[in-house]
Design an enzyme around this catalytic site. Structure first.
Site, PDB file in Angstrom:
ATOM      1  N   GLY A  51     -26.969  -5.951   2.024  1.00  0.00           N
ATOM      2  CA  GLY A  51     -26.589  -4.936   3.007  1.00  0.00           C
ATOM      3  C   GLY A  51     -25.469  -5.339   3.952  1.00  0.00           C
ATOM      4  O   GLY A  51     -25.375  -4.810   5.053  1.00  0.00           O
ATOM      5  N   ASN A  62     -22.327  -4.585   3.684  1.00  0.00           N
ATOM      6  CA  ASN A  62     -21.486  -3.395   3.913  1.00  0.00           C
ATOM      7  C   ASN A  62     -22.164  -2.432   4.892  1.00  0.00           C
ATOM      8  O   ASN A  62     -21.515  -1.859   5.756  1.00  0.00           O
ATOM      9  CB  ASN A  62     -21.191  -2.680   2.587  1.00  0.00           C
ATOM     10  N   LYS A 111     -28.680   1.708  -8.392  1.00  0.00           N
ATOM     11  CA  LYS A 111     -29.285   2.649  -9.329  1.00  0.00           C
ATOM     12  C   LYS A 111     -28.454   3.938  -9.360  1.00  0.00           C
ATOM     13  O   LYS A 111     -27.944   4.356  -8.318  1.00  0.00           O
ATOM     14  CB  LYS A 111     -30.707   2.964  -8.827  1.00  0.00           C
ATOM     15  N   ASN A 116     -19.002   5.734  -2.579  1.00  0.00           N
ATOM     16  CA  ASN A 116     -19.448   4.419  -3.058  1.00  0.00           C
ATOM     17  C   ASN A 116     -18.321   3.422  -2.868  1.00  0.00           C
ATOM     18  O   ASN A 116     -17.152   3.808  -2.818  1.00  0.00           O
ATOM     19  CB  ASN A 116     -19.823   4.508  -4.548  1.00  0.00           C
ATOM     20  N   HIS A 159     -16.832  -0.137  -4.633  1.00  0.00           N
ATOM     21  CA  HIS A 159     -16.910  -0.961  -5.833  1.00  0.00           C
ATOM     22  C   HIS A 159     -15.939  -2.137  -5.654  1.00  0.00           C
ATOM     23  O   HIS A 159     -14.829  -1.937  -5.159  1.00  0.00           O
ATOM     24  CB  HIS A 159     -16.521  -0.115  -7.061  1.00  0.00           C
ATOM     25  N   ASP A 165     -18.855   4.907 -11.513  1.00  0.00           N
ATOM     26  CA  ASP A 165     -17.573   4.427 -10.944  1.00  0.00           C
ATOM     27  C   ASP A 165     -16.401   5.341 -11.320  1.00  0.00           C
ATOM     28  O   ASP A 165     -15.241   4.899 -11.297  1.00  0.00           O
ATOM     29  CB  ASP A 165     -17.256   2.989 -11.399  1.00  0.00           C
ATOM     30  N   GLU A 192     -13.909  -5.254   1.841  1.00  0.00           N
ATOM     31  CA  GLU A 192     -14.849  -4.123   1.749  1.00  0.00           C
ATOM     32  C   GLU A 192     -15.316  -3.729   3.148  1.00  0.00           C
ATOM     33  O   GLU A 192     -15.403  -2.544   3.489  1.00  0.00           O
ATOM     34  CB  GLU A 192     -16.069  -4.503   0.902  1.00  0.00           C
TER      35      GLU A 192
HETATM   36  C1  GRF Z   1     -20.562  -5.014  -2.799  1.00  0.00           C
HETATM   37  O1  GRF Z   1     -19.780  -5.943  -3.469  1.00  0.00           O
HETATM   38  C2  GRF Z   1     -20.181  -3.616  -3.242  1.00  0.00           C
HETATM   39  O2  GRF Z   1     -18.835  -3.515  -3.609  1.00  0.00           O
HETATM   40  C3  GRF Z   1     -21.063  -3.372  -4.437  1.00  0.00           C
HETATM   41  O3  GRF Z   1     -22.262  -4.026  -4.120  1.00  0.00           O
HETATM   42  C4  GRF Z   1     -22.031  -5.085  -3.203  1.00  0.00           C
HETATM   43  C5  GRF Z   1     -22.958  -4.882  -2.046  1.00  0.00           C
HETATM   44  O4  GRF Z   1     -22.935  -5.944  -1.153  1.00  0.00           O
HETATM   45  N1  GRF Z   1     -21.208  -1.969  -4.711  1.00  0.00           N
HETATM   46  P1  GRF Z   1     -23.736  -5.844   0.216  1.00  0.00           P
HETATM   47  O5  GRF Z   1     -25.194  -5.578  -0.125  1.00  0.00           O
HETATM   48  O6  GRF Z   1     -23.136  -4.737   1.011  1.00  0.00           O
HETATM   49  O7  GRF Z   1     -23.562  -7.184   0.882  1.00  0.00           O
END
Ligand code: GRF
Length: 194
Positions: free
Chosen positions: A12, A14, A91, A107, A109, A150, A179
């Site tokens: 988590g 992000n 998922k 999302n 990626h 994606d 990110e």
């Molecule tokens: C990130 O690399 C994101 O791009 C991908 O899953 C990862 C999640 O990382 N979809 P976090 O749980 O936010 O640390």
């Protein structure tokens, strides 16, 4: 103020970056809920600390597919959100959820889509593939979520260099740092354009 719902499966970071920008006032939003498919994931603790309601909804909590989908839809509908933010949610979303929020599910990626996206390209495998292909650059993509994994419209990308002595982990960390910056900015920008 944008009303967000977040879905996550992992650490988590992000999600945390988004929460931090909300509390600093940089992102004019509030987070109405966190949905996880794994009750023990790190994102849950982050939500608790920020007083964000957590819902654990998975095949374990709801073995019946129809009930599983109904539970997801109920949380999402009740919260009346503007955007649903996938932050490391591992998922695929059922069609019933996609239909609730057309063009309002985002999302992130960790590659420059459409490169290294789709089935099998998740987690560290993305960065392994980038290195194996001797790419000179990589970086995160924020995109709308569609039926194709994606495959939805790209909203933002950020390039980082790839060095010849990178390991997948080193590259992943370089991408993840970006990110954390690109996601909240894109949420703000896209959200205010709606
Ligand atoms: C990130 O690399 C994101 O791009 C991908 O899953 C990862 C999640 O990382 N979809 P976090 O749980 O936010 O640390």
């Amino acid at each position: 103020m944008l009303k967000l719902g977040v879905m996550a499966s992992g650490g988590g970071s992000n999600f945390q970056a988004i929460l931090d920008r909300i509390s600093s006032g940089d992102l004019d939003a509030c987070c109405k809920f966190l949905i996880v498919n794994n009750g023990g994931c790190g994102a849950v603790e982050r939500a608790r600390k920020a007083n964000v309601p957590v819902f654990h909804i998975s095949g374990k909590t709801h073995p019946n597919v129809a009930e599983y989908e109904a539970a997801l839809c109920k949380v999402i509908e009740d919260a009346q959100i503007d955007l649903l933010i996938l932050a490391g949610y591992m998922k695929a979303l059922p069609l019933s959820v996609l239909k609730l929020l057309p063009s309002r599910i985002l999302n992130i990626h960790p590659s420059l889509l459409p490169k290294f996206g789709g089935k099998g390209f998740w987690g560290i495998h993305v960065h392994e593939a980038v290195l194996l292909a001797h790419e000179k650059e990589s970086g995160p993509t924020v995109h709308l979520v569609s039926k194709e994994i994606d495959g939805g419209r790209i909203l933002a990308q950020r390039k980082v260099p790839v060095y010849s002595d990178d390991t997948p982990e080193v590259l992943a960390a370089r991408v993840l740092e970006q990110e954390h910056d690109i996601y909240w900015r894109t949420i703000q920008e896209y959200g205010s354009s709606l």
